[in-house]
Motif scaffolding. Structure first.
Motif, PDB file in Angstrom:
ATOM      1  N   TYR A   1     163.821  84.747   6.307  1.00  0.00           N
ATOM      2  CA  TYR A   1     164.653  84.952   5.112  1.00  0.00           C
ATOM      3  C   TYR A   1     166.104  84.557   5.384  1.00  0.00           C
ATOM      4  CZ  TYR A   1     161.559  87.017   1.604  1.00  0.00           C
ATOM      5  OH  TYR A   1     160.601  87.199   0.634  1.00  0.00           O
TER       6      TYR A   1
ATOM      7  N   GLN B   1     154.318  88.586   9.164  1.00  0.00           N
ATOM      8  CA  GLN B   1     155.384  89.399   8.569  1.00  0.00           C
ATOM      9  C   GLN B   1     156.680  89.284   9.382  1.00  0.00           C
ATOM     10  OE1 GLN B   1     154.643  92.258   6.045  1.00  0.00           O
ATOM     11  NE2 GLN B   1     156.038  93.828   6.764  1.00  0.00           N
TER      12      GLN B   1
ATOM     13  N   GLN C   1     169.146  92.925  -0.331  1.00  0.00           N
ATOM     14  CA  GLN C   1     168.185  92.134   0.428  1.00  0.00           C
ATOM     15  C   GLN C   1     168.332  92.368   1.934  1.00  0.00           C
ATOM     16  OE1 GLN C   1     166.405  89.031  -1.098  1.00  0.00           O
ATOM     17  NE2 GLN C   1     166.513  87.605   0.571  1.00  0.00           N
TER      18      GLN C   1
ATOM     19  N   ARG D   1     171.492  83.271   5.234  1.00  0.00           N
ATOM     20  CA  ARG D   1     171.594  82.713   3.886  1.00  0.00           C
ATOM     21  C   ARG D   1     171.028  83.714   2.886  1.00  0.00           C
ATOM     22  NH1 ARG D   1     169.315  76.691   4.026  1.00  0.00           N
ATOM     23  NH2 ARG D   1     170.052  76.860   1.876  1.00  0.00           N
TER      24      ARG D   1
ATOM     25  N   ARG E   1     157.821  98.736  12.948  1.00  0.00           N
ATOM     26  CA  ARG E   1     156.545  99.199  12.416  1.00  0.00           C
ATOM     27  C   ARG E   1     155.942  98.105  11.545  1.00  0.00           C
ATOM     28  NH1 ARG E   1     157.345 105.091   9.950  1.00  0.00           N
ATOM     29  NH2 ARG E   1     155.113 104.754   9.639  1.00  0.00           N
ATOM     30  N   TYR E   2     154.611  98.002  11.588  1.00  0.00           N
ATOM     31  CA  TYR E   2     153.955  96.908  10.881  1.00  0.00           C
ATOM     32  C   TYR E   2     153.429  97.318   9.500  1.00  0.00           C
ATOM     33  CZ  TYR E   2     153.843  95.085  15.707  1.00  0.00           C
ATOM     34  OH  TYR E   2     154.169  94.675  16.984  1.00  0.00           O
ATOM     35  N   GLY E   3     153.515  98.602   9.177  1.00  0.00           N
ATOM     36  CA  GLY E   3     153.038  99.021   7.855  1.00  0.00           C
ATOM     37  C   GLY E   3     151.525  99.057   7.746  1.00  0.00           C
TER      38      GLY E   3
ATOM     39  N   ASP F   1     153.246  92.356   3.634  1.00  0.00           N
ATOM     40  CA  ASP F   1     153.564  92.586   2.223  1.00  0.00           C
ATOM     41  C   ASP F   1     154.991  92.152   1.936  1.00  0.00           C
ATOM     42  OD1 ASP F   1     154.811  94.584   3.535  1.00  0.00           O
ATOM     43  OD2 ASP F   1     154.112  96.202   2.234  1.00  0.00           O
ATOM     44  N   ILE F   2     155.241  90.923   2.322  1.00  0.00           N
ATOM     45  CA  ILE F   2     156.513  90.268   2.072  1.00  0.00           C
ATOM     46  C   ILE F   2     156.123  88.874   1.601  1.00  0.00           C
ATOM     47  CG2 ILE F   2     156.690  89.476   4.470  1.00  0.00           C
ATOM     48  CD1 ILE F   2     159.662  90.034   4.388  1.00  0.00           C
TER      49      ILE F   2
ATOM     50  N   ILE G   1     162.711  90.116  -2.325  1.00  0.00           N
ATOM     51  CA  ILE G   1     161.885  90.801  -1.334  1.00  0.00           C
ATOM     52  C   ILE G   1     161.573  92.132  -1.993  1.00  0.00           C
ATOM     53  CG2 ILE G   1     163.903  91.786  -0.174  1.00  0.00           C
ATOM     54  CD1 ILE G   1     162.563  91.361   2.475  1.00  0.00           C
TER      55      ILE G   1
ATOM     56  N   LEU H   1     165.596  93.771   4.606  1.00  0.00           N
ATOM     57  CA  LEU H   1     165.195  93.096   5.851  1.00  0.00           C
ATOM     58  C   LEU H   1     165.343  94.030   7.047  1.00  0.00           C
ATOM     59  CD1 LEU H   1     166.708  89.555   5.177  1.00  0.00           C
ATOM     60  CD2 LEU H   1     164.282  90.136   5.317  1.00  0.00           C
TER      61      LEU H   1
ATOM     62  N   TYR I   1     162.221  96.978   6.642  1.00  0.00           N
ATOM     63  CA  TYR I   1     160.793  96.727   6.887  1.00  0.00           C
ATOM     64  C   TYR I   1     160.369  97.215   8.279  1.00  0.00           C
ATOM     65  CZ  TYR I   1     159.103  94.263   2.738  1.00  0.00           C
ATOM     66  OH  TYR I   1     158.654  93.960   1.474  1.00  0.00           O
ATOM     67  N   PRO I   2     161.121  96.881   9.326  1.00  0.00           N
ATOM     68  CA  PRO I   2     160.686  97.334  10.660  1.00  0.00           C
ATOM     69  C   PRO I   2     160.711  98.857  10.838  1.00  0.00           C
ATOM     70  CG  PRO I   2     162.235  95.493  10.828  1.00  0.00           C
ATOM     71  CD  PRO I   2     162.268  95.956   9.401  1.00  0.00           C
ATOM     72  N   LEU I   3     161.475  99.556   9.986  1.00  0.00           N
ATOM     73  CA  LEU I   3     161.458 101.020  10.056  1.00  0.00           C
ATOM     74  C   LEU I   3     160.271 101.588   9.275  1.00  0.00           C
ATOM     75  CD1 LEU I   3     165.278 101.767   9.526  1.00  0.00           C
ATOM     76  CD2 LEU I   3     164.007 101.763  11.690  1.00  0.00           C
ATOM     77  N   GLY I   4     159.512 100.717   8.652  1.00  0.00           N
ATOM     78  CA  GLY I   4     158.367 101.170   7.869  1.00  0.00           C
ATOM     79  C   GLY I   4     158.710 101.376   6.402  1.00  0.00           C
TER      80      GLY I   4
ATOM     81  N   ARG J   1     161.374  80.939   2.430  1.00  0.00           N
ATOM     82  CA  ARG J   1     160.518  81.871   1.721  1.00  0.00           C
ATOM     83  C   ARG J   1     159.088  81.580   2.163  1.00  0.00           C
ATOM     84  NH1 ARG J   1     164.751  83.582   1.735  1.00  0.00           N
ATOM     85  NH2 ARG J   1     166.016  84.385   0.010  1.00  0.00           N
TER      86      ARG J   1
ATOM     87  N   LEU K   1     160.345  87.942   8.192  1.00  0.00           N
ATOM     88  CA  LEU K   1     161.599  88.695   8.330  1.00  0.00           C
ATOM     89  C   LEU K   1     162.654  87.866   9.059  1.00  0.00           C
ATOM     90  CD1 LEU K   1     160.161  92.238   9.126  1.00  0.00           C
ATOM     91  CD2 LEU K   1     161.383  91.572   7.046  1.00  0.00           C
TER      92      LEU K   1
ATOM     93  N   ARG L   1     159.631 100.353   2.462  1.00  0.00           N
ATOM     94  CA  ARG L   1     159.411  99.324   1.459  1.00  0.00           C
ATOM     95  C   ARG L   1     160.433  99.577   0.354  1.00  0.00           C
ATOM     96  NH1 ARG L   1     157.635  97.855   5.422  1.00  0.00           N
ATOM     97  NH2 ARG L   1     155.590  96.947   5.874  1.00  0.00           N
TER      98      ARG L   1
END
Lengths: 371, 371
Positions: free
Chosen positions: A20, A13, B13, B324, A324-326, A38-39, B39, B17, B20-23, A25, A17, B25
């Motif tokens: 991208y 993951q 997007q 990009r 955070r990894y989720g 989940d990406i 994403i 990006l 995600y690290p903050l948890g 992709r 991140l 979605r």
């Protein structure tokens, strides 16, 4: 470029991140049935039925986990470029191959013996001097297969417990600290090394990594750079390689083990270095120029293990970066990490102590440079 | 926390990006049928049939694009928290409301008049002194609806061309440079301002933003901080707000316009500040503490417009960070950006010139501090 990743955990993951923005992709191949990434797209393939479909989607393949069947990786290499190569996986999966390679390249290790019976184990424990640690030569997915012998006579019971046909027996090292070096090698053979990190483990799980190290002799970093460069060149390696070492009181480095992938002890680079290990791994495997590896400031990576802290409290800390990894909470599980940056190492360690207080069950941080 | 984003372009997007690290979605609501964000989950809803399904998935809603129907945003506010609020959108969509707010808060603007006929337009052009620019009060999705009058007698033709019932007429400003300030306000009312950036446009498209500015008087930054804080507080604003200004030879700031969202002139913060505007926007809307906004080093953001450069050549530049967007090439389209960091402003501009040479059709960078 579409990048295929074998494994679908947090390392995959974080690669995604980082990729991208490079225009990449991602497609993950998960053989566990329990992907956490989940990406991008996850191909769930516990029965190895969908490999062709996975390979059709991707231009290049890498992995976040080296305990893969070498035959599988070799098969993939017939169809798509795989970096690092199956040769790197093979060496890293086998403690005898790994030590032999260290020996051949003149990289010192703790004294060790390879044994093939309980009698040989007992003899080796006697020669090396107890305590010793006996490890199966090939490691299972669960990291099990180790035993500590406090005296040679424990050999028979240790041999039975581990239950492998070949073991490696290592002397304990009187080390001052555990350190690691992360480096990256491009498809053109260029190499960049990150500043070494000091690592603090608890029960075999990394808890803290700090870099750069204020008390590290320049010569020690150069020695580590030389060791990892030798490994990278010997394996014609492409991507990020991590080498864990012990540092003795005299400054001597002894190689412990290596990992052919982005590594937990390099997570500090996400906020603490010009280019993160994740971006550099991706740059390497797709033939892009490598990014600079200099540190921006004293940085400490704090692992979140088992239980989540309050995001509010963590983010109150100045210059704190939460990752955070989720994943759901579970004892011993890596759920995330926090990168702390500071203007000085003293400030860094004060901040790390403040952060540790927010983490349920975190040990107190102890770094040798923190006097 | 699941975050809903109205719009599915590159700003969405980049928010994802950062989130995600903050948890977090993400679920995007795209009404164009041509989302570029790939994403998270994209709900494609050109006919406004799937709003309830979108809202079911999310805990809080934000947007990457302020030209949204206010009625739609108000409807969403009945069900889920929306930050920034519909009030901010309403003000930013209407040039008269925006100028009135600037006036009321004592934020100077270029001289302007509101006119409702060709005759009033002609009179205003005479009073303000030509050239003037006439703009429709509400802007369409395409940013059209503007005309420059070189003499008052062009009023009838300009009025017919624009074809709106109410226009705002602005005097040209003899400015030295275009600057912007980005700030973020939390749900608790706390505010953090980023260092101001100097912006270079070509044909109405941002090409370069540099920050922090070596020749900026501390008092000017403080003035801009005061202006944006007044706007944030007045609107009880939550999230990132961008304010574009003109700076005169004497240092005076005149407000041009504001945008209630993360902004292209703040993209430099992704690599050049402790906390990016994207992360701070997300921290704000979910009630997390705001992150520090200090710059790490002199930074220049270079937009990639219309055609892609070679990633290999760009990444050969030291301390260059490529972003990009994954969009196809098309004249005038924002395809990505490159953040360049350097040890000094002189080095930064030399590097920016090197970078510009790699971009097809990029104008030469000119920053007022670059003498």
């Amino acid at each position: 470029m579409n990048i295929g990743i074998l494994g679908a955990g947090q390392l995959g993951q974080m690669l995604a991140l980082a990729g991208y923005p490079l225009g990449n992709r991602f497609t993950f191949l998960d053989t566990t049935g329990k992907p956490s990434a989940d990406i991008g797209e996850v191909v769930i393939d516990p029965d190895n039925q969908h490999l062709a479909a996975f390979l059709d989607k991707v231009d290049v393949v890498t992995y976040e986990f080296e305990h893969l069947p070498v035959a599988l990786v070799r098969e993939i290499e017939q169809h798509k470029p795989v970096y690092p190569s199956s040769r790197a996986i093979e060496v890293c999966q086998n403690r005898v191959e790994e030590k032999t390679l260290f020996d051949r390249l003149g990289i010192p290790t703790p004294a060790y013996r390879v044994v093939a019976s309980a009698a040989e184990l007992e003899a080796a424990a006697g020669e090396l001097g107890c305590p010793v640690v006996a490890k199966s030569v090939t490691e299972g997915y669960d990291g099990k297969g180790q035993a500590v012998l406090r005296k040679p006579s424990e050999a028979a019971s240790a041999w039975a417990t581990i239950g492998h046909s070949q073991l490696i027996v290592e002397a304990f090292v009187d080390f001052v600290r555990e350190v690691s070096i992360i480096a990256v090698r491009g498809r053109d053979g260029s190499v960049k090394c990150y500043p070494m990190a000091e690592n603090q483990h608890l029960d075999g799980i990394l808890r803290y990594s700090a870099a750069p190290l204020p008390d590290l002799d320049v010569g020690v970093q150069q020695t580590a750079d030389r060791y990892i460069q030798a490994l990278l060149d010997e394996l014609d390696y492409v991507g990020v390689l991590a080498l864990e070492l012990f540092q003795s009181r005299e400054g001597t480095l002894l190689a412990n083990e290596m990992a052919p992938r982005v590594h937990n002890s390099g997570h500090w680079t996400m906020d603490g270095a010009i280019t993160s290990q994740f971006e550099n791994h991706l740059r390497a495997i797709q033939g892009l120029p490598l990014g600079e590896t200099r540190a921006l400031a004293p940085t400490c990576m704090v692992n979140v293990i088992g239980r989540e802290p309050s995001s509010v409290e963590v983010l109150k800390l100045p210059n704190a970066h939460l990752h955070r990894y989720g994943k759901g909470e579970r004892a011993g599980r890596k759920l995330g990490h926090i990168n702390l940056l500071a203007g000085s190492h003293a400030e860094l360690m004060a901040k790390t102590r403040d952060c540790a207080k927010l983490l349920p069950d975190a040990p107190a941080p102890h770094m040798t440079f923190d006097t």
